[in-house]
Write a protein that holds these residues in place. Structure first.
Motif, mmCIF file in Angstrom:
data_model
loop_
_atom_site.group_PDB
_atom_site.id
_atom_site.type_symbol
_atom_site.label_atom_id
_atom_site.label_comp_id
_atom_site.label_asym_id
_atom_site.label_seq_id
_atom_site.Cartn_x
_atom_site.Cartn_y
_atom_site.Cartn_z
ATOM 1 N N LEU A 48 19.460 -64.535 -68.686
ATOM 2 C CA LEU A 48 18.807 -65.814 -68.409
ATOM 3 C C LEU A 48 17.370 -65.848 -68.932
ATOM 4 N N ALA A 49 16.851 -64.692 -69.371
ATOM 5 C CA ALA A 49 15.532 -64.695 -70.019
ATOM 6 C C ALA A 49 15.582 -65.577 -71.259
ATOM 7 N N ASN A 50 16.714 -65.485 -71.986
ATOM 8 C CA ASN A 50 16.869 -66.334 -73.162
ATOM 9 C C ASN A 50 17.017 -67.793 -72.794
ATOM 10 N N PHE A 51 17.552 -68.050 -71.594
ATOM 11 C CA PHE A 51 17.653 -69.428 -71.118
ATOM 12 C C PHE A 51 16.245 -70.009 -70.967
ATOM 13 N N ALA A 52 15.357 -69.220 -70.361
ATOM 14 C CA ALA A 52 13.965 -69.674 -70.197
ATOM 15 C C ALA A 52 13.319 -69.896 -71.558
ATOM 16 N N ALA A 53 13.535 -68.948 -72.474
ATOM 17 C CA ALA A 53 12.963 -69.095 -73.813
ATOM 18 C C ALA A 53 13.503 -70.357 -74.486
ATOM 19 N N GLY A 54 14.793 -70.631 -74.300
ATOM 20 C CA GLY A 54 15.400 -71.829 -74.872
ATOM 21 C C GLY A 54 14.770 -73.091 -74.304
ATOM 22 N N SER A 73 13.921 -57.398 -74.682
ATOM 23 C CA SER A 73 14.567 -57.167 -75.971
ATOM 24 C C SER A 73 15.392 -58.367 -76.401
ATOM 25 N N SER A 74 16.040 -59.045 -75.446
ATOM 26 C CA SER A 74 16.823 -60.200 -75.906
ATOM 27 C C SER A 74 15.911 -61.329 -76.355
ATOM 28 N N VAL A 75 14.750 -61.484 -75.702
ATOM 29 C CA VAL A 75 13.828 -62.534 -76.146
ATOM 30 C C VAL A 75 13.221 -62.181 -77.504
ATOM 31 N N THR A 76 12.921 -60.889 -77.734
ATOM 32 C CA THR A 76 12.362 -60.491 -79.034
ATOM 33 C C THR A 76 13.353 -60.783 -80.152
ATOM 34 N N TRP A 77 14.597 -60.484 -79.877
ATOM 35 C CA TRP A 77 15.645 -60.749 -80.869
ATOM 36 C C TRP A 77 15.650 -62.235 -81.232
ATOM 37 N N THR A 78 15.582 -63.087 -80.209
ATOM 38 C CA THR A 78 15.567 -64.525 -80.440
ATOM 39 C C THR A 78 14.316 -64.931 -81.208
ATOM 40 N N ALA A 79 13.179 -64.302 -80.866
ATOM 41 C CA ALA A 79 11.936 -64.658 -81.537
ATOM 42 C C ALA A 79 12.023 -64.326 -83.028
ATOM 43 N N MET A 80 12.657 -63.188 -83.356
ATOM 44 C CA MET A 80 12.833 -62.824 -84.758
ATOM 45 C C MET A 80 13.684 -63.860 -85.487
ATOM 46 N N ASN A 81 14.730 -64.323 -84.791
ATOM 47 C CA ASN A 81 15.583 -65.366 -85.361
ATOM 48 C C ASN A 81 14.796 -66.630 -85.627
ATOM 49 N N LEU A 82 13.939 -66.971 -84.662
ATOM 50 C CA LEU A 82 13.091 -68.147 -84.801
ATOM 51 C C LEU A 82 12.201 -67.998 -86.030
ATOM 52 N N GLY A 83 11.678 -66.760 -86.202
ATOM 53 C CA GLY A 83 10.843 -66.486 -87.363
ATOM 54 C C GLY A 83 11.606 -66.740 -88.660
ATOM 55 N N PHE A 84 12.874 -66.372 -88.677
ATOM 56 C CA PHE A 84 13.711 -66.594 -89.863
ATOM 57 C C PHE A 84 13.800 -68.089 -90.196
ATOM 58 N N SER A 130 15.866 -47.206 -76.947
ATOM 59 C CA SER A 130 14.858 -48.260 -77.089
ATOM 60 C C SER A 130 14.185 -48.169 -78.460
ATOM 61 N N LEU A 131 13.955 -46.942 -78.920
ATOM 62 C CA LEU A 131 13.387 -46.767 -80.260
ATOM 63 C C LEU A 131 14.341 -47.336 -81.310
ATOM 64 N N LEU A 132 15.633 -47.062 -81.125
ATOM 65 C CA LEU A 132 16.628 -47.542 -82.080
ATOM 66 C C LEU A 132 16.690 -49.056 -82.084
ATOM 67 N N PHE A 133 16.504 -49.661 -80.893
ATOM 68 C CA PHE A 133 16.550 -51.124 -80.834
ATOM 69 C C PHE A 133 15.416 -51.717 -81.656
ATOM 70 N N VAL A 134 14.217 -51.158 -81.492
ATOM 71 C CA VAL A 134 13.066 -51.660 -82.250
ATOM 72 C C VAL A 134 13.327 -51.485 -83.746
ATOM 73 N N TYR A 135 13.844 -50.312 -84.126
ATOM 74 C CA TYR A 135 14.125 -50.052 -85.536
ATOM 75 C C TYR A 135 15.157 -51.052 -86.075
ATOM 76 N N MET A 136 16.221 -51.263 -85.270
ATOM 77 C CA MET A 136 17.290 -52.167 -85.709
ATOM 78 C C MET A 136 16.760 -53.584 -85.903
ATOM 79 N N LEU A 137 15.897 -53.992 -84.958
ATOM 80 C CA LEU A 137 15.317 -55.328 -85.016
ATOM 81 C C LEU A 137 14.546 -55.525 -86.317
ATOM 82 N N PHE A 138 13.678 -54.548 -86.624
ATOM 83 C CA PHE A 138 12.867 -54.688 -87.826
ATOM 84 C C PHE A 138 13.714 -54.539 -89.075
ATOM 85 N N SER A 139 14.650 -53.592 -89.060
ATOM 86 C CA SER A 139 15.416 -53.386 -90.283
ATOM 87 C C SER A 139 16.343 -54.567 -90.546
#
Lengths: 271, 284
Positions: B126-132, B35-46, A182-191
């Motif tokens: 499906l969390a990303n489905f809700a976010a979408g 984590s999958s929603v955060t990833w999408t949120a970062m993409n949205l930020g881009f 989980s720590l690595l995921f956060v790091y990967m996300l930010f990096s």
């Protein structure tokens, strides 16, 4: 002294031989890794068309393409696939015991393994890289000046060390957490977003840019690319190199400290 | 003669079993969702960052900020459906073949393709489905509420949108199952799996950006040969930009999308069955 150097040399040779087993697959994989950049290039072309080809954060369209290609080089130095999870895995499985009872230093041993991996990687990947850069030569403003080239090579070497010790520190957190994914995921996300390999960090509005530049992340991709592109000059260049070297020293010291206290805490799991 | 009602109940059993499995490790499930929603949120930020510097993706394409966000939401909807229902299963196909586990699927009195395509469902995707959905509603509200040239939504557009999102899912599924089926011949398909990611990478942007000497052939190939550009572009255009600023309408492409969906499904069925005929069991 001599026998010690011989030991390290043997370790390096073993790691090198190990890495050169699947060279064909390796070269093809490297070429494939350029594919996602194609869509990025089209995306930025469309953005620049909408802007009437006006510069964006001091970058022209050509600079953008050149920047993306250069971040590929920087990432080839700084990325350490599987390093942190590997260290944490060794702690969990108890495999780390062999480093605690043998006169071999864990961080030094893994560093040599990575150096061998990278050397093998560049030996095989040089050809695809050269091909792509030759095909895209028109996007570059020409060779960087001698100063920037030297500074760029230095910053690439530093970014390799930074990537290694940063990830090693995270893997060593495994002494306390056992599972660091989980720590690595956060790091990967930010990096992924803040190291600059998605976009040049100059695009960030203030105060975000200054804040991001205060972290070690930009030195993993943005800084070496900007230097090689000639975006960094004079005082900014010297300051950036010093900051990068400072982060390297910080993480070397941190990894030693974490290792010291970690081994004090360690209670051998596994057989 | 297959009984269709039993297919539905088998599918519902699969869905329930997967949910039970996911709920056994509840915290892990929540972390995966987050984590999958955060990833999408970062993409949205881009993309928010990109729209700080431009009003449109491409000159006169009509993909302004909110149109593009509706497009992005469509990508999220299609991809999350594929990831939830098909990805975990297609990933396993090459393993099934390598270990000989496919024998057990072949022995069951049910269609093999159905069985190995839907056995596992990854509910956390499906969390990303809700976010979408949230992103889509926000973008559509913004577009319908703006004073100049507001977007007009009718029940027909919404119904067609849902239909074409499902068509997109079907096209991606066809591509995925065909690639997994090739592992029957190859024994393993890890690089083909990378190939899938690189190909679908092209589907994530409006097709108008593939322009010029290199872009046109790419656009043509990914529309007509491997129809991944249709997957997101057709539903997104229907809901957000039915008529391009140049005056061309989405409907000819939408009609072609019907053909492409039917064609992809038929082709993948053919590839799967042909590959199956070459299956040599590896188990003892």
């Amino acid at each position: 002294m001599y026998s010690r150097a011989l030991t390290w040399w043997t370790i390096l040779r073993i790691a090198l031989a190990e890495r050169l087993v699947y060279r064909g697959d390796f070269a093809l994989g490297t070429l494939m890794r350029f594919l996602p950049i194609i869509t990025q290039i089209f995306l930025w072309f469309a953005v620049f068309q909408a802007r009437g080809n006006e510069q964006l954060a001091g970058y022209s369209y050509r600079d953008f393409v050149a920047y993306y290609l250069l971040t590929m080089i920087a990432r080839a130095f700084s990325s350490m696939p599987g390093l942190a999870s590997g260290i944490a895995g060794q702690i969990r499985s108890g495999e780390i015991k062999k480093f605690l009872i043998q006169p071999i230093d864990l961080l030094g041993f893994l560093l040599l393994g990575r150096i061998a991996h990278k050397l093998a990687y560049y030996a095989v990947a040089a050809l695809p890289f050269a091909l792509v850069f030759f095909l895209c030569r028109d996007f570059f403003p020409g060779w960087p000046s001698a100063t920037n080239l030297a500074a760029g090579i230095l910053s690439l070497i530093l970014c390799f060390l930074l990537g290694y010790y940063l990830e090693a520190c995270m893997g060593l957190v495994g002494f306390w957490w056992l599972e660091v994914s989980s720590l690595l995921f956060v790091y990967m996300l930010f990096s992924f977003f803040l190291s600059g390999h998605m976009f040049p960090l100059d695009m960030l509005p203030e105060p975000w840019k200054t804040l991001v530049m205060l972290t070690p992340l930009p030195y993993l991709a943005y800084f070496p690319s900007a230097v090689l592109l000639g975006k960094m000059q004079g005082g900014e260049l010297v300051f950036g190199l010093l900051a990068e070297a400072g982060w390297v020293v910080f993480f070397i010291v941190l990894s030693r400290v974490v290792f010291h206290y970690g081994t004090r805490r360690y209670s051998a799991y596994g057989g | 003669m297959p009984n269709h009602a039993s297919y539905l109940s088998v599918f519902l059993t699969f869905a329930r079993n997967s949910l039970v499995r996911d709920m056994t490790f509840r915290i892990n499930f929540l972390i995966e969702c987050a984590s999958s929603v955060t990833w999408t949120a970062m993409n949205l930020g881009f993309y928010l960052l990109i729209f700080q510097h431009t009003d449109e993706i491409g000159a006169d394409t009509g993909w302004g900020k909110w149109e593009f966000f509706a497009f992005l939401a469509t990508t999220m909807l299609v991809n999350s459906l594929v990831q939830a229902f098909f990805m975990p299963n297609c990933e396993d196909v090459s393993e099934l073949i390598r270990t000989g586990g496919l024998d057990f699927a072949l022995l069951k009195p049910i269609d093999t393709q159905f069985l190995i395509s839907l056995e596992k469902i990854d509910w956390s995707s499906l969390a990303n489905f809700a976010a979408g959905l949230v992103l889509l509603v926000v973008s559509l509200v913004r577009m319908t509420a703006r004073p100049e040239s507001p977007l007009v939504l009718t029940p027909t557009t919404v119904a067609l949108y849902v239909f074409y999102v499902l068509c997109g899912v079907a096209i991606l599924y066809s591509l995925m199952i065909s690639l997994s089926a090739t592992s029957i011949w190859l024994g393993q398909n890890r690089s083909l799996y990378d190939f899938w990611f690189y190909i679908t990478n092209f589907s994530r942007y409006p097709m108008e950006i593939y322009d010029g000497r290199w872009g046109r052939p790419l656009r043509w190939a990914f529309t007509y040969l491997i129809p991944v550009l249709i997957v997101v572009n057709v539903p997104a255009q229907i809901i957000a930009r039915p008529i391009a600023p140049g005056g061309s309408s989405v409907w000819p492409l939408a009609i072609f999308a019907l053909l492409a969906t039917a064609g992809s499904l038929a082709a993948s069925r053919w590839v799967f069955q042909t590959a199956l005929r070459n299956y040599r069991s590896a188990s003892s």
